[in-house]
Design an enzyme around this catalytic site. Structure first.
Site, PDB file in Angstrom:
ATOM      1  NE  ARG A  39      -1.007  -0.641   4.650  1.00  0.00           N
ATOM      2  CZ  ARG A  39      -1.626  -1.046   5.935  1.00  0.00           C
ATOM      3  NH1 ARG A  39      -3.063  -1.048   5.938  1.00  0.00           N
ATOM      4  NH2 ARG A  39      -1.113  -1.298   7.121  1.00  0.00           N
ATOM      5  N   GLY A  74     -15.854   3.879   1.074  1.00  0.00           N
ATOM      6  CA  GLY A  74     -17.202   3.319   0.786  1.00  0.00           C
ATOM      7  C   GLY A  74     -17.429   2.180   1.278  1.00  0.00           C
ATOM      8  CB  THR A  75     -15.130  -0.297   3.101  1.00  0.00           C
ATOM      9  OG1 THR A  75     -13.977  -0.392   1.937  1.00  0.00           O
ATOM     10  CG2 THR A  75     -15.269  -1.939   3.698  1.00  0.00           C
ATOM     11  CB  SER A  76     -20.397  -1.896   4.190  1.00  0.00           C
ATOM     12  OG  SER A  76     -19.913  -3.044   3.542  1.00  0.00           O
ATOM     13  N   PRO A 102     -22.047   5.469   3.501  1.00  0.00           N
ATOM     14  CG  PRO A 102     -23.374   5.396   5.443  1.00  0.00           C
ATOM     15  CD  PRO A 102     -22.412   6.519   4.684  1.00  0.00           C
ATOM     16  CG  HIS A 131     -27.254  -5.585  -1.412  1.00  0.00           C
ATOM     17  ND1 HIS A 131     -27.952  -4.943  -0.521  1.00  0.00           N
ATOM     18  CD2 HIS A 131     -26.428  -4.308  -1.853  1.00  0.00           C
ATOM     19  CE1 HIS A 131     -27.595  -3.685  -0.424  1.00  0.00           C
ATOM     20  NE2 HIS A 131     -26.799  -3.183  -0.975  1.00  0.00           N
ATOM     21  CG  HIS A 132     -23.952  -8.314  -5.284  1.00  0.00           C
ATOM     22  ND1 HIS A 132     -22.655  -8.801  -4.749  1.00  0.00           N
ATOM     23  CD2 HIS A 132     -23.921  -6.873  -4.766  1.00  0.00           C
ATOM     24  CE1 HIS A 132     -22.032  -7.920  -4.055  1.00  0.00           C
ATOM     25  NE2 HIS A 132     -22.619  -6.643  -4.093  1.00  0.00           N
ATOM     26  CE  LYS A 135     -24.156  -5.257   1.212  1.00  0.00           C
ATOM     27  NZ  LYS A 135     -22.856  -4.488   1.403  1.00  0.00           N
ATOM     28  N   GLY A 141     -24.682  -1.686   4.867  1.00  0.00           N
ATOM     29  CA  GLY A 141     -24.281  -0.381   5.533  1.00  0.00           C
ATOM     30  C   GLY A 141     -25.365   0.780   5.110  1.00  0.00           C
TER      31      GLY A 141
HETATM   32  N1  LIG Z   1     -20.492   3.016  -0.119  1.00  0.00           N
HETATM   33  C1  LIG Z   1     -21.091   2.566  -1.419  1.00  0.00           C
HETATM   34  O1  LIG Z   1     -21.597   3.520  -2.229  1.00  0.00           O
HETATM   35  C2  LIG Z   1     -20.691   1.298  -1.897  1.00  0.00           C
HETATM   36  C3  LIG Z   1     -20.134   0.755  -0.971  1.00  0.00           C
HETATM   37  N2  LIG Z   1     -19.696  -0.906  -1.184  1.00  0.00           N
HETATM   38  C4  LIG Z   1     -18.857  -1.397  -0.145  1.00  0.00           C
HETATM   39  O2  LIG Z   1     -17.444  -1.473  -0.607  1.00  0.00           O
HETATM   40  C5  LIG Z   1     -16.976  -2.848  -0.291  1.00  0.00           C
HETATM   41  C6  LIG Z   1     -16.345  -3.502  -1.535  1.00  0.00           C
HETATM   42  O3  LIG Z   1     -17.262  -4.063  -2.229  1.00  0.00           O
HETATM   43  P1  LIG Z   1     -16.910  -4.786  -3.839  1.00  0.00           P
HETATM   44  O4  LIG Z   1     -16.333  -3.935  -4.612  1.00  0.00           O
HETATM   45  O5  LIG Z   1     -18.381  -5.146  -4.214  1.00  0.00           O
HETATM   46  O6  LIG Z   1     -16.232  -5.910  -3.111  1.00  0.00           O
HETATM   47  P2  LIG Z   1     -14.980  -6.825  -4.040  1.00  0.00           P
HETATM   48  O7  LIG Z   1     -14.942  -7.846  -3.144  1.00  0.00           O
HETATM   49  O8  LIG Z   1     -15.282  -6.883  -5.312  1.00  0.00           O
HETATM   50  O9  LIG Z   1     -13.625  -5.852  -3.871  1.00  0.00           O
HETATM   51  C7  LIG Z   1     -13.189  -5.423  -2.905  1.00  0.00           C
HETATM   52  C8  LIG Z   1     -11.472  -5.604  -3.129  1.00  0.00           C
HETATM   53  O10 LIG Z   1     -10.638  -5.233  -2.082  1.00  0.00           O
HETATM   54  C9  LIG Z   1      -9.508  -5.975  -2.012  1.00  0.00           C
HETATM   55  N3  LIG Z   1      -9.161  -6.005  -0.808  1.00  0.00           N
HETATM   56  C10 LIG Z   1      -9.313  -6.845   0.254  1.00  0.00           C
HETATM   57  N4  LIG Z   1      -8.573  -6.523   1.632  1.00  0.00           N
HETATM   58  C11 LIG Z   1      -7.705  -5.406   0.988  1.00  0.00           C
HETATM   59  C12 LIG Z   1      -6.576  -4.411   1.558  1.00  0.00           C
HETATM   60  N5  LIG Z   1      -6.406  -4.666   2.826  1.00  0.00           N
HETATM   61  N6  LIG Z   1      -5.992  -3.783   0.620  1.00  0.00           N
HETATM   62  C13 LIG Z   1      -6.476  -3.464  -0.561  1.00  0.00           C
HETATM   63  N7  LIG Z   1      -7.184  -4.250  -1.117  1.00  0.00           N
HETATM   64  C14 LIG Z   1      -8.100  -5.166  -0.315  1.00  0.00           C
HETATM   65  C15 LIG Z   1     -10.144  -7.491  -2.352  1.00  0.00           C
HETATM   66  O11 LIG Z   1      -9.242  -8.380  -2.643  1.00  0.00           O
HETATM   67  P3  LIG Z   1      -9.604 -10.006  -2.289  1.00  0.00           P
HETATM   68  O12 LIG Z   1     -10.488 -10.485  -3.308  1.00  0.00           O
HETATM   69  O13 LIG Z   1      -7.942 -10.734  -2.562  1.00  0.00           O
HETATM   70  O14 LIG Z   1      -9.850 -10.002  -0.640  1.00  0.00           O
HETATM   71  C16 LIG Z   1     -11.235  -7.098  -3.503  1.00  0.00           C
HETATM   72  O15 LIG Z   1     -10.248  -7.077  -4.573  1.00  0.00           O
HETATM   73  C17 LIG Z   1     -17.901  -3.576   0.492  1.00  0.00           C
HETATM   74  O16 LIG Z   1     -17.879  -3.455   1.924  1.00  0.00           O
HETATM   75  C18 LIG Z   1     -19.397  -2.948  -0.070  1.00  0.00           C
HETATM   76  O17 LIG Z   1     -20.337  -2.884   0.873  1.00  0.00           O
HETATM   77  C19 LIG Z   1     -20.224  -1.384  -2.411  1.00  0.00           C
HETATM   78  C20 LIG Z   1     -20.702  -0.575  -3.334  1.00  0.00           C
HETATM   79  C21 LIG Z   1     -21.115   0.715  -3.213  1.00  0.00           C
HETATM   80  O1  LIG Z   2     -21.837  -4.591  -1.418  1.00  0.00           O
HETATM   81  C1  LIG Z   2     -22.344  -3.551  -2.360  1.00  0.00           C
HETATM   82  O2  LIG Z   2     -22.765  -3.901  -3.292  1.00  0.00           O
HETATM   83  C2  LIG Z   2     -23.079  -2.547  -1.475  1.00  0.00           C
HETATM   84  N1  LIG Z   2     -22.455  -1.908  -0.594  1.00  0.00           N
HETATM   85  C3  LIG Z   2     -22.944  -0.770   0.102  1.00  0.00           C
HETATM   86  C4  LIG Z   2     -23.854  -1.018   1.428  1.00  0.00           C
HETATM   87  O3  LIG Z   2     -23.517  -2.109   1.950  1.00  0.00           O
HETATM   88  O4  LIG Z   2     -24.854  -0.331   1.676  1.00  0.00           O
HETATM   89  C5  LIG Z   2     -23.572  -0.060  -0.619  1.00  0.00           C
HETATM   90  C6  LIG Z   2     -24.593  -0.441  -1.763  1.00  0.00           C
HETATM   91  O5  LIG Z   2     -25.748  -1.109  -1.074  1.00  0.00           O
HETATM   92  C7  LIG Z   2     -23.876  -1.617  -2.471  1.00  0.00           C
END
Ligand SMILES: NC(=O)C1=CN([C@@H]2O[C@H](COP(=O)(O)OP(=O)(O)OC[C@H]3O[C@@H](n4cnc5c(N)ncnc54)[C@H](OP(=O)(O)O)[C@@H]3O)[C@@H](O)[C@H]2O)C=CC1
Ligand SMILES: O=C(O)C1=N[C@H](C(=O)O)C[C@H](O)C1
Length: 247
Positions: A39, A74-76, A102, A131-132, A135, A141
């Protein structure tokens, strides 16, 4: 020029953020980091966007705050205990601002805002999030935050507890209790992210529904967060509302 890093860069959301930052005026991608990457390649960024995993985000935040890099998250998985830990990290190493949203969908932010406004006018409110199935966390969140906002609005209005005569229940049938608001989580192949807030009072119901049909829909909100995070008044801000003129 905003220098931006992305944590979770190979993920469903992170890969969209990488593309959005590369295409945005006045932004430069410093590095995209996924789980196997170092990182420290984001050092030099003004701001890092984190879409990783609820188990990874706290450690990422501690590292970013320690390096004085603003974070757009954005992570939940954020509850009050986690937010308190973030505030403690910022108190120990002041400088970096943190925006935790969230949901970055502008329509989703409006859905939460309208739900808070509607809540005092109804006896009952429950939340259904869909959701899909990939998740990791439940409830979402967004649903968690919506429940908190509804509960807060009901408390401020002095609302009575919601009517519910259930005395016999298969565990889970009435959903999760988030601050007194029932939240029901569905995981359905083919869906992305959806939520319905269902309100009821004598003789009337209201449903506020939000649907995310793709993940690019979150990007205007993410870019707004990147542009705005450094100028936020408080060290820690929850919700994109702070960067929108909603009241
Ligand atoms: N706030 C918002 O609007 C939205 C929030 N989200 C949230 O975002 C998060 C991610 O969702 P999504 O993209 O679907 O998940 P994914 O699993 O597709 O992506 C997460 C990525 O992060 C990687 N990762 C895990 N740990 C680390 C780390 N320490 N450093 C760097 N990369 C890391 C994972 O790798 P690996 O697979 O190898 O673990 C993976 O490639 C969830 O919590 C979701 O709820 C999602 C959509 C919208
Ligand atoms: O994991 C997702 O896809 C999403 N996560 C966020 C949440 O936990 O609210 C935002 C959105 O709903 C998509």
């Amino acid at each position: 020029m905003f220098k931006v890093g992305v944590f979770g860069a190979d993920g469903r959301m992170g890969s969209e953020v990488v593309r959005a930052v590369q295409a945005a005026d006045g932004m430069e991608l410093v590095a995209g980091v996924d789980s196997a990457d170092d990182r420290s390649t984001v050092l030099g960024a003004d701001c890092v966007v984190d879409f990783t995993h609820p188990d990874a985000v706290m450690d990422n935040l501690e590292w970013l705050i320690g390096h004085g890099i603003h974070a757009v998250v954005g992570t939940s998985g954020f509850d009050e205990a986690r937010l308190e830990r973030v505030r403690a990290m910022q108190a120990a190493a002041p400088g970096a601002k943190v925006l935790i949203a969230p949901n970055f969908g502008i329509a989703a932010v409006l859905m939460m805002h309208f739900a808070r406004k509607a809540a005092p006018y109804f006896e009952s409110t429950e939340i259904i999030e869909l959701h899909h199935p990939n998740k990791a966390d439940a409830p979402s969140g967004t649903a968690y935050r919506t429940a908190e906002l509804v509960a807060e609005a009901r408390r401020e209005a002095g609302a009575a507890p919601m009517p519910d005569a259930t005395t016999s229940e298969i565990p889970g049938a009435r959903g999760a209790d988030v601050d007194g608001v029932r939240v029901h989580a569905l995981r359905i192949t083919g869906l992305i992210a959806h939520q319905e807030v269902v309100f009821g009072t004598d003789g009337e119901t209201l449903k506020i529904r939000h649907d995310s049909m793709n993940r690019t829909s979150f990007m205007p909100g993410v870019l707004l967060g990147v542009r705005g995070v450094a100028g936020l008044a408080d060290p820690l801000t929850v919700g994109l509302d702070a960067l929108l003129d909603l009241d």
